[in-house]
Design an enzyme around this catalytic site. Structure first.
Site, PDB file in Angstrom:
ATOM      1  CG  ASN A 126      -1.828   1.194   1.296  1.00 27.20           C
ATOM      2  OD1 ASN A 126      -2.413   1.560   0.263  1.00 27.20           O
ATOM      3  ND2 ASN A 126      -1.981   1.809   2.457  1.00 27.20           N
ATOM      4  CG  HIS A 128      -0.316   6.054   4.874  1.00 25.88           C
ATOM      5  ND1 HIS A 128      -1.692   6.053   4.986  1.00 25.88           N
ATOM      6  CD2 HIS A 128       0.154   6.824   5.884  1.00 25.88           C
ATOM      7  CE1 HIS A 128      -2.039   6.799   6.033  1.00 25.88           C
ATOM      8  NE2 HIS A 128      -0.946   7.268   6.584  1.00 25.88           N
ATOM      9  CB  SER A 155       5.389   5.210   4.004  1.00 27.92           C
ATOM     10  OG  SER A 155       5.777   6.281   4.820  1.00 27.92           O
ATOM     11  CG  ASP A 164      -2.280   3.174   7.071  1.00 28.07           C
ATOM     12  OD1 ASP A 164      -2.396   2.584   5.986  1.00 28.07           O
ATOM     13  OD2 ASP A 164      -3.027   4.101   7.440  1.00 28.07           O
TER      14      ASP A 164
HETATM   15  C1  GRF Z   1      -2.847   8.784  -2.370  1.00 32.34           C
HETATM   16  O1  GRF Z   1      -2.554   9.958  -1.677  1.00 32.34           O
HETATM   17  C2  GRF Z   1      -2.352   7.600  -1.601  1.00 32.34           C
HETATM   18  O2  GRF Z   1      -1.225   7.880  -0.808  1.00 32.34           O
HETATM   19  C3  GRF Z   1      -3.523   7.281  -0.706  1.00 32.34           C
HETATM   20  O3  GRF Z   1      -4.654   7.546  -1.505  1.00 32.34           O
HETATM   21  C4  GRF Z   1      -4.337   8.520  -2.481  1.00 32.34           C
HETATM   22  C5  GRF Z   1      -4.706   7.938  -3.799  1.00 32.34           C
HETATM   23  O4  GRF Z   1      -4.608   8.850  -4.857  1.00 32.34           O
HETATM   24  N1  GRF Z   1      -3.447   5.915  -0.242  1.00 32.34           N
HETATM   25  P1  GRF Z   1      -4.768   8.356  -6.344  1.00 32.34           P
HETATM   26  O5  GRF Z   1      -6.149   7.721  -6.475  1.00 32.34           O
HETATM   27  O6  GRF Z   1      -3.690   7.361  -6.605  1.00 32.34           O
HETATM   28  O7  GRF Z   1      -4.636   9.560  -7.191  1.00 32.34           O
END
Ligand code: GRF
Length: 338
Positions: A126, A128, A155, A164
Site C-alpha cells: 500500500n 500512504h 511511505s 498502515d
Molecule cells: C494517495 O494519496 C495515496 O497515498 C492514498 O490515496 C491517495 C490515492 O490517490 N493511499 P490516487 O487515487 O492514486 O490519485
C-alpha cells in the site's frame, strides 16, 4: 521442486535474458493517479512487473476509464449492501483470475477483512501519504502541518491486519513549506508518490535476486542458531559456531566467490553419500563448490525467485549440528528425547 524463471532482465556475463515479469493487480477507489504512474512505469522496457488487472469497489472510479483506454483489464464490484468478507472474496477471485501474484493498493478506500489480508501476506503493498509510523489513517497532510513538522512525505508498506502498520519498504520525504495547507502539500506529495511507488514495487518483486536481501535472509537464520557469530572468510560472510577461539564454520555465503557464479550458501553435509544424494535429488538446486566439495560441503543456490527458506533454515541447522561442539548438541539431543 517447481521453480519459476527469474523475474527480470538478468545479467549473465555479457548476455541478457529477458524472463517473466511479476504480475500485479492494482486496486483503486477513485482518481487512480498512482495506478496511472504504475501503468506508465510498466511500459518502460526494463520494468520488472506488469499490470494484469485494475479493480475497484467503485464502478465509477476515474482510474478505471484510463486503465481500460490503455488496454488493461478492469473489474469493478460495488461494495454497497455487501458484507466486508463477501466483497473482499469477490475482489480476491478477480485478482486470482487475472493471474496476479501481488496486490497493489493505490487509493483503495476499503478496510480489508483479516481473512483477505491473510491470503496475501507479503504479497500486498500500500502507499500512504505520511512518513510512517507517523500519521496512520486519514488527514495525514493536515496532521503533519498542525504538528509543525519540517517534513511530510509518503511511505510504501506491506499490508498487515493492523491499519498502515506493515513493514515500510520505501519512503520519500517532502519538505513542508511555510505557506502550505493540506491541499498544497498533498499536491506535492503525490509527485513523490508517483516516483516512489513504481520504484519500490520494482525493487520488491525482484528482491529474490538482490544479493543484499538474500544475504540478510541467510544471516538472520544462521545467527538464530545457538552460539553463532559471523566472521568473514576470505572476504565472504561466513558463520561459525562455538567460542571465539575454537569455533568452526558451518556456513559460507558465496556471491561470485570462490570462483563460483551466482549466489549460494555452502553448508556441511555428513559426507560424500549425502552430497551425491542431494546432487541427484535436485541438480538445479545443489552443486559441489570448488575447493570445498572435497571436505563435505554442498552449495545450495539462492538466486532463483522461489527459494524455499524453510529448507535453507533446515540445511543451516543441520550443518550447525555437524560442526557444533558436543556440549551444545548434547543438550539438543536430550531436549529432543522429551
Ligand atoms: C494517495 O494519496 C495515496 O497515498 C492514498 O490515496 C491517495 C490515492 O490517490 N493511499 P490516487 O487515487 O492514486 O490519485
Amino acid at each position: 521442486m517447481a521453480r519459476r524463471k527469474l523475474g527480470v532482465v538478468k545479467a549473465i556475463g555479457a548476455a541478457h535474458i529477458m524472463a517473466d515479469k511479476a504480475k500485479i493487480a492494482v486496486l483503486i477507489s477513485g482518481r487512480g493517479s498512482n495506478m496511472a504512474a504504475l501503468l506508465y512505469a510498466s511500459k518502460l522496457p526494463d520494468c520488472p512487473y506488469e499490470i494484469t488487472l485494475v479493480a475497484s469497489n467503485n464502478p465509477h472510479a476515474k482510474g478505471l476509464e484510463l486503465a481500460k483506454a490503455e488496454g488493461v483489464e478492469t473489474f469493478a464490484h460495488d461494495h454497497k449492501g455487501m458484507n466486508r468478507e463477501e466483497h473482499d472474496m469477490i475482489m480476491h477471485d478477480a485478482v486470482i483470475k487475472s493471474g496476479a501474484d501481488y496486490i497493489i493498493l493505490a487509493g483503495y478506500m476499503r478496510i480489508l477483512s483479516d481473512a483477505f489480508v491473510q491470503k496475501w501476506v507479503d504479497k500486498m503493498l500500500n502507499i500512504h501519504p505520511s512518513l510512517l509510523p507517523k500519521y496512520k489513517g486519514l488527514h495525514t497532510h493536515k496532521r503533519a502541518i498542525e504538528a509543525g513538522d519540517d517534513y511530510a512525505g509518503c511511505s510504501v508498506h506491506l499490508v498487515t491486519t493492523e491499519l498502515d502498520d506493515g513493514e515500510v519498504l520505501g519512503q520519500t520525504k517532502v519538505k513542508i513549506l511555510p505557506d502550505d495547507d493540506a491541499d498544497s502539500l498533498a499536491e506535492r506529495i503525490i509527485y513523490a508518490e508517483h516516483q516512489l511507488y513504481p520504484a519500490t514495487i520494482a525493487a520488491y518483486v525482484t528482491r529474490h535476486q538482490n544479493p543484499d536481501w538474500i544475504l540478510d535472509q541467510v544471516r538472520k537464520r544462521a545467527l538464530a542458531l545457538e552460539e553463532t557469530l559471523e566472521r568473514p572468510s576470505f572476504g565472504t560472510p561466513a558463520w561459525r559456531v562455538g567460542n571465539e577461539k575454537s569455533g568452526k564454520y558451518f556456513a559460507y555465503f558465496s556471491h561470485r566467490h570462490f570462483g563460483e557464479n551466482g549466489i549460494s550458501v555452502f553448508v556441511k553435509t555428513s559426507g560424500s553419500d549425502e552430497q551425491e544424494a542431494l546432487l541427484d535429488a535436485d541438480p538445479e538446486l545443489y552443486f559441489l563448490p570448488k575447493f570445498y566439495g572435497k571436505s563435505g560441503w554442498i552449495a545450495v543456490r539462492l538466486d532463483h525467485d522461489s527459494t524455499d527458506w524453510d529448507h535453507i533454515e533446515a540445511m543451516l541447522a543441520k550443518s550447525w549440528r555437524i560442526v557444533a561442539p558436543k556440549r551444545l548438541t548434547k543438550l539438543i539431543d536430550i531436549a529432543n528425547e522429551f
